[in-house]
Design an enzyme around this catalytic site. Structure first.
Site, short mmCIF file in Angstrom:
data_model
loop_
_atom_site.label_atom_id
_atom_site.label_comp_id
_atom_site.label_asym_id
_atom_site.label_seq_id
_atom_site.Cartn_x
_atom_site.Cartn_y
_atom_site.Cartn_z
N GLY A 221 0.84 -1.20 0.00
CA GLY A 221 0.00 0.00 0.00
C GLY A 221 0.87 1.24 0.00
CB CYS B 299 5.33 -4.19 0.32
SG CYS B 299 6.23 -2.66 0.01
CE1 TYR B 300 1.08 1.09 5.65
CE2 TYR B 300 -0.59 -0.63 5.45
CZ TYR B 300 -0.13 0.53 6.05
OH TYR B 300 -0.86 1.13 7.04
CG HIS C 121 6.00 -6.06 -4.25
ND1 HIS C 121 4.71 -5.85 -3.85
CD2 HIS C 121 6.68 -4.93 -3.91
CE1 HIS C 121 4.59 -4.65 -3.31
NE2 HIS C 121 5.77 -4.07 -3.33
CD GLU D 118 3.12 -8.80 -5.19
OE1 GLU D 118 3.77 -9.56 -4.45
OE2 GLU D 118 2.92 -7.59 -4.94
N GLY E 5 -21.28 -10.72 -27.72
CA GLY E 5 -20.23 -11.36 -28.52
C GLY E 5 -18.87 -11.18 -27.85
CG ASP F 207 -16.06 -10.57 -19.66
OD1 ASP F 207 -15.16 -11.41 -19.83
OD2 ASP F 207 -15.85 -9.40 -19.32
CE LYS G 127 -11.89 -9.90 -20.89
NZ LYS G 127 -13.15 -9.14 -20.89
#
Ligand code: XMP
Length: 513
Positions: free
Chosen positions: A57, A84-85, A171, A173, A226, A229, A369
């Site tokens: 953060g 981190c934060y 981090h 990630e 179309g 999603d 997604k």
């Protein structure tokens, strides 16, 4: 299998990588939820999670109103990983100290770690990770051990193995942290005891079963665009209840060349769906006549879309459920702060909830997604739909500067089709995230044969991006640009100039309006 049986809670403290952490956890085949840091320990307990991750953060822990988690959370007996934060906050709340340093540690950084610790099990003892901080943990809380250091950071990682509390200043990630996924796996599998069962095929079969139960013999309506999603959401419902689902496809006449027919063919022929296609170009163009302001165009199209949809829905009589392709990034609440509205986005999924339905069906609410795409493939949706580049709800209306006419739409459809064809022929569709033509509304003088021309300018836009929040213009080879330019000028009437947009986002946006 209950997909949420094994679930990790990610508390968001407003870090820029919060969603990325969630994606990484899911890549480890563990289901997770991202929630605001304000969630109470009581609610966390009710959620039945098997571990908690604190994100990074922008704040400093010693600022007066710095975000803090509910202190009771540390009494729940759950494993916790602070990043981190999140690491600094954990240190401070548990009795350690955090200080500000004169130098910022930013970017790729070498760390040395203790490989006998749980976090760094089977990891290299010297490796590179991604740091981005000014504050650092200067004193660890009672019960903790330092498990990694860097040159500038005395506590690059710490852990209290008894309470299963872990903290990393870097981090894990981010891709640049070489063994980041291994550290996350160590936390998820070894500290939280997760068994990595989150798979797309089981999601699909489970969801179909759940939908069957929820819908029973009732009817469902879906607005199909179309886009990936709404297509995946509709198909899940179709697999569950077949003809009880009706899809309405409002073709506003602002789609790309032949797109309306392709969508119709896939869903009607391949999947035998109950599909109503409404050809409403005239209606939309009438409402848009003479409108030049981008925001006005967006609002008119959004409103008209809802009106057409409502009219069609009424004709069907009583329908109990509305199905929408809402995905996880649409529902996730950020931990801190609010973003400014740059454009009022219109999504065909964004229908008002008060148009007389008993309930909403949103089968993709928990997915990112790329997971929606995997589900689409598992359902047998053709690649060209699953991997379709994003296309805005207002369609070509926001790629025609100035007022919109049927002729301008036709010109832009032709130019855009040529660009797309050449991108595919040259394999650029695989590495460029979005590409399209824009009718700029600028006329300029040219010469063709021996005569003077005074015609329109087409701009080509192509961007590379991870998340569409920022984007870079794609370095498309000159010969491809040349071919597209020649073809557009020769094959499409009324165009005598083609330009290439070399602006990144920011300061520009991806779309021109
Ligand atoms: P901008 O132009 O804001 O676009 O940089 C970022 C991404 O969003 C898409 N976009 C939209 N998508 N409804 C949508 O569903 C909209 O109204 C809309 N406007 C922009 C744009 O194509 C790009 O991928």
């Amino acid at each position: 299998m209950d997909i949420k049986k094994e679930s990790i809670l990610i508390l968001d403290f407003g870090g820029q990588y919060s969603q990325l952490i969630a994606r990484r956890v899911r890549e480890c085949h563990v289901y997770c939820e991202l929630k605001p840091y304000t969630m109470t320990a009581e609610d966390i307990k009710k959620g039945g999670y098997c571990g908690i991750i604190f994100t990074g953060g922008p704040n400093s822990t010693y600022e007066e109103d710095a975000p803090k988690c509910d202190p009771q959370l540390f009494q729940l007996g759950l494993p916790v990983l602070g990043i981190c934060y999140g690491a600094q906050m954990m240190a401070q709340m548990l009795g350690g100290k955090v200080r500000s340093s004169d130098t910022k540690e930013y970017g790729k950084t070498e760390i040395e770690c203790n490989t006998s610790s749980l976090m760094f099990h089977a990891a290299k003892d010297k490796t590179v990770c991604w740091m981005s901080h000014t504050d650092y943990i200067s004193e660890i809380p009672h019960g903790f051990k330092i498990t990694a250091i860097s040159e500038a950071c005395p506590v690059a990682a710490m852990e209290d193995i008894k309470r299963r509390f872990f903290a990393v200043q870097f981090h894990p990630e981010v891709q640049h942290t070489q063994e980041g996924m291994l550290y996350l796996q160590n936390f998820l599998y070894n500290a939280c005891g997760c068994t990595a069962e989150w798979q797309m095929t089981s999601f699909v079969t489970d969801t179909i079963q759940q939908l069957k139960k929820k819908i029973g013999d009732k009817k469902v309506l879906c607005a199909l665009s179309g886009g990936v999603d709404s297509s995946v959401a509709a198909l899940l419902v179709h697999k569950a209840v077949g003809q009880q689902l009706t899809c309405i496809f409002v073709d506003h006449g602002l789609l790309r060349k032949d797109e309306g027919d392709q969508v119709e063919s896939v869903f009607r022929k391949q999947f035998d769906m109950n599909l109503i296609r409404v050809n409403a170009q005239e209606r939309f163009l009438t409402r848009l006549a003479g409108v030049t302001e981008p925001e006005d165009k967006r609002k008119i199209i959004g409103e008209e879309f809802i009106r057409v949809f409502e009219e069609e829905a009424k004709k069907l009589g009583k329908v109990e459920f509305l199905c929408q392709g809402t995905i996880y990034p649409d529902v996730v609440e950020s931990g801190v702060g609010e973003a400014a509205v740059i454009k009022s986005h219109h999504n065909v999924g964004g229908l008002p909830k008060d148009i007389g339905f008993e309930g909403l069906i949103e089968p993709l609410r928990d997915l990112f997604k790329d997971e929606v795409r995997q589900a689409g493939l598992a359902l047998g949706i053709p690649d060209f739909l699953v991997f379709r580049q994003p296309f805005p709800g207002p369609g070509l209306a926001i790629r025609i500067m100035g007022d919109i006419t049927a002729e301008k739409v036709a010109v832009l459809q032709e130019a855009d089709a040529i660009m797309r064809e050449e991108f595919i022929n040259n394999g650029l569709d695989k590495c460029v995230n979005q590409y399209f033509a824009v009718l700029t509304g600028v006329k300029s003088v040219g010469v063709m044969g021996d005569g003077r021309t005074y015609e329109n300018t087409i701009a080509l836009r192509a961007v590379t991006t991870d998340d569409f929040m920022t984007a870079d213009w794609a370095r498309v080879p000159y010969d491809v640009l040349e071919k597209i330019s020649n073809r557009i000028v020769n094959e499409v009437g009324d165009i005598n100039r083609v330009v290439y947009d070399i602006t990144s986002k920011p300061p520009a946006t991806v779309e021109w309006e």
